[in-house]
Design an enzyme around this catalytic site. Structure first.
Site, short mmCIF file in Angstrom:
data_model
loop_
_atom_site.label_atom_id
_atom_site.label_comp_id
_atom_site.label_asym_id
_atom_site.label_seq_id
_atom_site.Cartn_x
_atom_site.Cartn_y
_atom_site.Cartn_z
NE ARG A 1 -3.77 -2.05 2.25
CZ ARG A 1 -5.20 -1.74 1.98
NH1 ARG A 1 -5.51 -0.54 1.89
NH2 ARG A 1 -6.13 -2.58 2.00
CG HIS B 1 5.58 -25.24 13.57
ND1 HIS B 1 5.16 -24.97 12.19
CD2 HIS B 1 5.48 -24.02 14.36
CE1 HIS B 1 5.40 -23.60 12.13
NE2 HIS B 1 5.25 -23.09 13.27
#
Ligand code: BG6
Length: 484
Positions: free
Chosen positions: A46, A233
């Protein structure tokens, strides 16, 4: 790599993830000759940073591991463009799309942005005509905070992308030792023969960190260790240890076997929640010689947070191979050392002619180290050299690949980005896996709430709350030492 050129679009192109991980990963791939000459990279943002600022930061990161290779950096610098735009605005996406000839170029889009904007971005990409059958999209955690919120994110994306187009990153699957698990298990017949409940007593998976929550506390306090580390994980590692041998290395076959493991995880019910799980939260203490504040002080004591920064779980897999073999999971922040490892503890011999000796009674242990260094160690019992009473000792067979053998020091991100470019989904997580692991985690969270399970305080720099030690002691077992 393929007959199509590649254009990589990083949305969130001047954000933290892009600067700390993605550009340095791409640079290291470029340096190793893994990017085609015509590959282009665009960072879309942006407009927070200008290109020079961005490149200075990326250069600093890229320089941290090894000295910068000036030629590779110059080449990388030429590939990379930073453009300003709103990725949720169709017009901005359309004007980016005008740069691309889709008949010769594949678009790989990395959504390095919070999941709440995925929908708007994917929709704008779709309307602007950026979603072709060849387009790939890469996302990573946090992918929801529950099964319900993940499904919402997934359903939106699934309206626009097929499952084959989506690459869900779990950066642990990019770690050297985690990748080595399949090789170790399925290329060594001696492990294949003993990899089951007849020979294995239990498995421990530990991911210990010395860092605290630091500047991520806004995010972390909403999430906690269970969602932050176990849902993704640790369960992925558990899957790779527990999965049945797939017929081939094809991604769909491996993912199917991982899913079956997740589906076989025994739910942890309310009656077991306090004996099979432990929550902890760090208090002040000393880590690696430095005094550090407790979690409550870091996030602002007035919040009186009950979030866990440590979790230990006794997980069980209800199938033929693993019946009766607990998988003990343990992860936490501000522990005594940074260490991630998997320990496969084999059973004791059924009968020992050395029963008079203390050594040798424990059973062999296979340790797969993920970090700080990677390697494989197998403990064996050996006779101490010399004459006499046959004294025994425990010695390690060490498989440690010297750094000189590592051609490129790719980090987990570089390996995974390379797999995206190659179009191989083996190291990525399927939506079914994410849904199934969330369901298991959701139940734990729900039962923690019902049982009002408390996060036990532990001093920073220790190995977590004593309740985790007690959990294993009840099973006549012990955690392996953390600081070795
Ligand atoms: C991230 C978690 O997924 O993994 C962090 O959000 C954690 O809280 C990190 O610190 C650990 O990754 P690594 O690769 O440093 O072990």
């Amino acid at each position: 790599m393929s007959d199509l050129k590649t254009h990589i679009l990083i949305i969130g192109g001047d954000g933290d993830l892009a600067i700390r991980k993605l550009y340095p990963a791409l640079y290291s791939l470029d340096m190793a000759g893994e990017l085609d000459d015509d590959t282009l990279i665009t960072g879309l943002s942006r407009g927070g940073k200008n290109r020079d600022e961005l490149m200075a930061k990326v250069k600093q990161r890229a320089n941290e591991g090894a000295a910068l290779n000036q030629d590779a950096w110059a080449r990388f610098d030429k590939r990379l463009d930073l453009v300003t735009g709103d990725a949720t605005a169709e017009d901005d996406m359309r004007s980016f799309g005008q740069r691309i000839d889709f008949s010769t170029t594949r678009l790989v889009v990395y959504l390095a942005i919070p999941p709440k904007v995925f929908h708007g971005v994917c929709q704008a990409m779709h309307v602007a005509g950026l979603v072709k059958p060849t387009t790939r999209v890469v996302v990573e955690k946090p992918l929801g905070t529950s099964c319900e919120t993940f499904t919402e994110i997934h359903d939106h994306m699934a309206q626009i992308f097929s499952e084959e187009q989506v690459y869900r990153i779990d950066h642990y699957l990019g770690k050297e030792s985690v990748q080595n698990l399949l090789a170790l298990r399925f290329s060594n017949i001696m492990f294949n023969a003993v990899w089951n409940c007849d020979y294995i007593d239990h498995v421990q998976i530990t991911v210990a960190e010395t860092v605290g929550v630091e500047d991520r506390h806004e995010f972390y306090d909403e999430v906690g260790a269970l969602r932050d580390m176990v849902q993704n994980h640790m369960l992925q590692i558990l899957c790779l240890i527990a999965l049945e041998p797939p017929a081939t290395r094809r991604a769909d076959m491996i993912r199917t076997e991982k899913l079956k493991v997740l589906q076989s995880l025994r739910p942890i019910g309310l009656e077991d929640i306090s004996s099979k799980t432990v929550r902890g939260q760090y208090a002040s203490g000393s880590v690696e010689g430095a005094l550090v504040p407790g979690y409550q002080d870091e996030i602002g004591r007035e919040r009186n947070s009950t979030t866990e920064t440590f979790v230990a779980i006794k997980a069980e897999i209800d199938n033929w191979r693993w019946s009766g073999v607990p998988f003990y999971l343990r992860t936490g922040k501000r522990l005594s050392s940074r260490c991630a490892e998997i320990v496969v503890q084999f059973k004791k011999p059924k009968h020992s002619i050395f029963a008079d000796q203390a050594v040798g009674l424990n059973g062999n242990r296979l340790t797969i180290r993920l970090q700080p260094d990677d390697g494989v160690h197998l403990s064996l019992v050996n006779k101490q050299p010399g004459v006499g009473e046959l004294p025994l000792e425990e010695l390690d067979l060490n498989l440690h690949v010297p750094d000189s053998r590592r051609l490129h020091s790719f980090d987990a991100y570089a390996r995974l980005v390379l797999e995206v470019l190659r179009g191989d989904q083996t190291l990525f997580v399927s939506s079914d896996e994410v849904i199934t692991s969330w369901k298991w985690i959701d139940q734990i969270l729900e039962n923690w709430n019902l049982a009002k399970a408390k996060a036990h305080p532990y001093a920073a720099g220790t190995n977590g709350p004593s309740q985790a030690v007690v959990m294993l002691a009840r099973d006549q077992r012990e955690w392996t030492e953390l600081s070795r």
